[in-house]
Design an enzyme around this catalytic site. Structure first.
Site, PDB file in Angstrom:
ATOM      1  N   HIS A  33       3.051  -2.145   0.042  1.00  0.00           N
ATOM      2  CA  HIS A  33       2.747  -3.503   0.658  1.00  0.00           C
ATOM      3  C   HIS A  33       3.548  -4.661  -0.288  1.00  0.00           C
ATOM      4  O   HIS A  33       2.694  -5.833   0.092  1.00  0.00           O
ATOM      5  CB  HIS A  33       1.121  -3.176   0.673  1.00  0.00           C
ATOM      6  N   THR A  34       4.113  -4.140  -1.004  1.00  0.00           N
ATOM      7  CA  THR A  34       4.341  -5.077  -1.230  1.00  0.00           C
ATOM      8  C   THR A  34       6.369  -5.949  -0.978  1.00  0.00           C
ATOM      9  O   THR A  34       6.548  -6.839  -0.678  1.00  0.00           O
ATOM     10  CB  THR A  34       5.232  -5.594  -2.949  1.00  0.00           C
ATOM     11  N   GLY A 118       3.647  10.270   4.354  1.00  0.00           N
ATOM     12  CA  GLY A 118       3.607   8.987   3.204  1.00  0.00           C
ATOM     13  C   GLY A 118       5.119   9.087   2.539  1.00  0.00           C
ATOM     14  O   GLY A 118       5.536   7.804   1.703  1.00  0.00           O
ATOM     15  N   LEU A 119       5.932   9.784   2.752  1.00  0.00           N
ATOM     16  CA  LEU A 119       7.425  10.592   2.327  1.00  0.00           C
ATOM     17  C   LEU A 119       8.232   9.698   3.213  1.00  0.00           C
ATOM     18  O   LEU A 119       9.524   9.458   3.294  1.00  0.00           O
ATOM     19  CB  LEU A 119       7.803  11.186   2.037  1.00  0.00           C
ATOM     20  N   GLU A 154      12.279  -0.111  13.349  1.00  0.00           N
ATOM     21  CA  GLU A 154      11.437   0.960  13.628  1.00  0.00           C
ATOM     22  C   GLU A 154       9.670  -0.630  13.604  1.00  0.00           C
ATOM     23  O   GLU A 154       9.516  -0.295  14.377  1.00  0.00           O
ATOM     24  CB  GLU A 154      10.369   1.027  12.401  1.00  0.00           C
ATOM     25  N   ASP A 166      11.441   1.310   2.507  1.00  0.00           N
ATOM     26  CA  ASP A 166      11.088   2.783   3.154  1.00  0.00           C
ATOM     27  C   ASP A 166      13.020   2.685   3.178  1.00  0.00           C
ATOM     28  O   ASP A 166      13.646   4.024   2.704  1.00  0.00           O
ATOM     29  CB  ASP A 166      10.788   3.411   4.297  1.00  0.00           C
ATOM     30  N   TYR A 218      -2.961  -0.949   9.025  1.00  0.00           N
ATOM     31  CA  TYR A 218      -1.369  -1.181   8.148  1.00  0.00           C
ATOM     32  C   TYR A 218      -1.672  -2.899   8.828  1.00  0.00           C
ATOM     33  O   TYR A 218      -1.131  -3.778   8.417  1.00  0.00           O
ATOM     34  CB  TYR A 218      -0.454  -0.838   9.063  1.00  0.00           C
TER      35      TYR A 218
END
Ligand code: ADP
Ligand code: MG
Length: 376
Positions: A33-34, A118-119, A154, A166, A218
């Site tokens: 979350h950075t 989460g991948l 996205e 990502d 999120y």
């Protein structure tokens, strides 16, 4: 996989694809979350990939199909895709790239990236088609630009307010390395992980609790960060350091302060991790991974009981360090662990999850692997 995706394409569309491209999922070693706070991240590509077989078309029709379900979705490049389930990811990329289009395409996807764990199966599908379209449309975008195109698809088409980590990892990953990314300057550099030399592997513990970033958690975290930056007078939380924490505590609500503290301390932990890797200081690496997990669990509140248990069991099984990875609210944890301890890690996790009444977790090692590329 290359054979399988070619076969899937031929069965669906009735002719040979022009080529096959692929992009990896990613695990994040540290820096959570950075990215959307213009901070630091340290992810790596994994040896699980999404493959796309694709052929250009002379009209403007785009058809996409995937072994995820039996459906073929179709759009025309002249209108923004809406409501097409998973097809929004690849068609969103095509939409964002439409200014370079030389016509439509047929595309078929096959993947072994676990979905919603989460991948980042989402970045893998976006980046696989982004490299493919970049080539068949001669768009001339760099890998860095293609990563931002994937993020825009996205954000704007799928509607998930995620950062750029990502897609950057999936595009720029290199074998045996992590990608250190400064999300403010967009400077990226490979960082050697050198795990093999210490007989270490990164194990994934997939809790099989699926997360969804388009849901509220999120977004609410992002809003806390934006409010915090606003009140503290900086354009992003990157503008703050550990020295600003007392002021942040005085000026922010209790909850916003903890969210901001996570981001500030996590940025520092990424920099400290670079140092630990450079010095092969495994003890320090382990401390940083655990501190990152604690910060996500207590300050950012994005962990779940299954992830906390995974980390606890990993440490009891002899891991160097462990933390949840990815956006949170489900998904997977990673553990840096001696390769000879993988078997006992798996047995211990399964036993502990069974005892707690959780779903049976999936445990597997991931190998830092190359980014998006053409395969055939
Ligand atoms: P994660 O990125 O952690 O796997 P996301 O919720 O961000 O989770 O993205 C998962 C979504 O991406 C899936 O629900 C699906 O819509 C889409 N997706 C990912 N991989 C594929 C694939 N191989 N075929 C079709 N859709 C996919
Ligand atoms: Mg995703």
């Amino acid at each position: 996989m290359i054979e399988a995706v070619t076969k899937g394409f031929k069965e669906t569309f009735g002719y040979e694809p022009a080529g096959v491209w692929s992009a990896p999922g990613r695990a994040n070693l540290i820096g959570e979350h950075t990215d959307y706070n213009e901070g630091f991240v340290l992810p790596f590509g994994i040896d699980k990939r999404t493959y796309v077989a694709l052929s250009p078309r002379s009209d403007s029709i785009c058809r996409v199909s995937s072994d995820i379900d039996g459906n073929t979705y179709q759009t025309d490049l002249s209108s923004k895709p809406v409501g097409l389930d998973w097809a929004l990811y690849p068609l969103g990329v095509a939409w964002v790239m439409r200014e370079w289009s030389k016509g439509g395409f047929d595309a078929y996807f096959t993947s072994n990236v676990p979905v919603g764990s989460g991948l980042s199966s989402s970045a893998a599908i976006e980046c696989s088609i982004a490299v493919a379209l970049n080539e068949i449309w001669s768009a001339g975008r760099t890998k860095q630009q293609l990563a931002l195109i994937g993020q825009r698809a996205e954000n704007d088409v799928v509607g998930a307010p995620t950062g750029m980590m990502d897609q950057t990892a999936s595009m720029l990953a290199e074998a045996d390395s992590a990608v250190f990314l400064d999300c403010q300057s967009l400077e990226a550099k490979p960082v050697s992980l050198n795990l093999e030399a210490h007989d270490l592997v990164v194990a994934v513990i997939d809790t099989r609790v699926a997360h969804r970033h388009s849901d509220g958690g999120y977004r609410v975290r992002r809003e806390s960060c934006e409010r915090g930056a606003d009140i503290l007078g900086v354009s992003s939380l990157r503008g703050l350091s550990v020295a600003d924490l007392p002021r942040a505590e005085a000026e922010l609500s209790e909850v916003d302060f903890r969210r901001v503290r996570h981001v500030i301390t996590e940025n520092q932990r990424v920099l400290d991790t670079l140092e630990a890797l450079k010095n092969s200081d495994l003890e320090r690496l382990g401390e940083l991974l655990l501190a990152s997990h604690a910060s996500m669990a207590k300050d950012f509140e994005i962990s779940i009981d299954e992830l906390d248990l995974a980390v606890e069991v990993a440490m009891q099984s002899g891991a160097v360090g462990s933390r949840m990875t990815g956006g949170g609210f489900g998904g997977a944890a990673i553990a840096v662990i001696n390769k000879n301890l993988l078997g006992s890690l798996e047995a211990n996790c399964k036993a502990a999850f069974d005892k707690a009444g959780y779903l049976e977790p999936k445990i597997f090692p991931v190998v830092p692997s190359a980014g998006a590329r053409r395969d055939r």
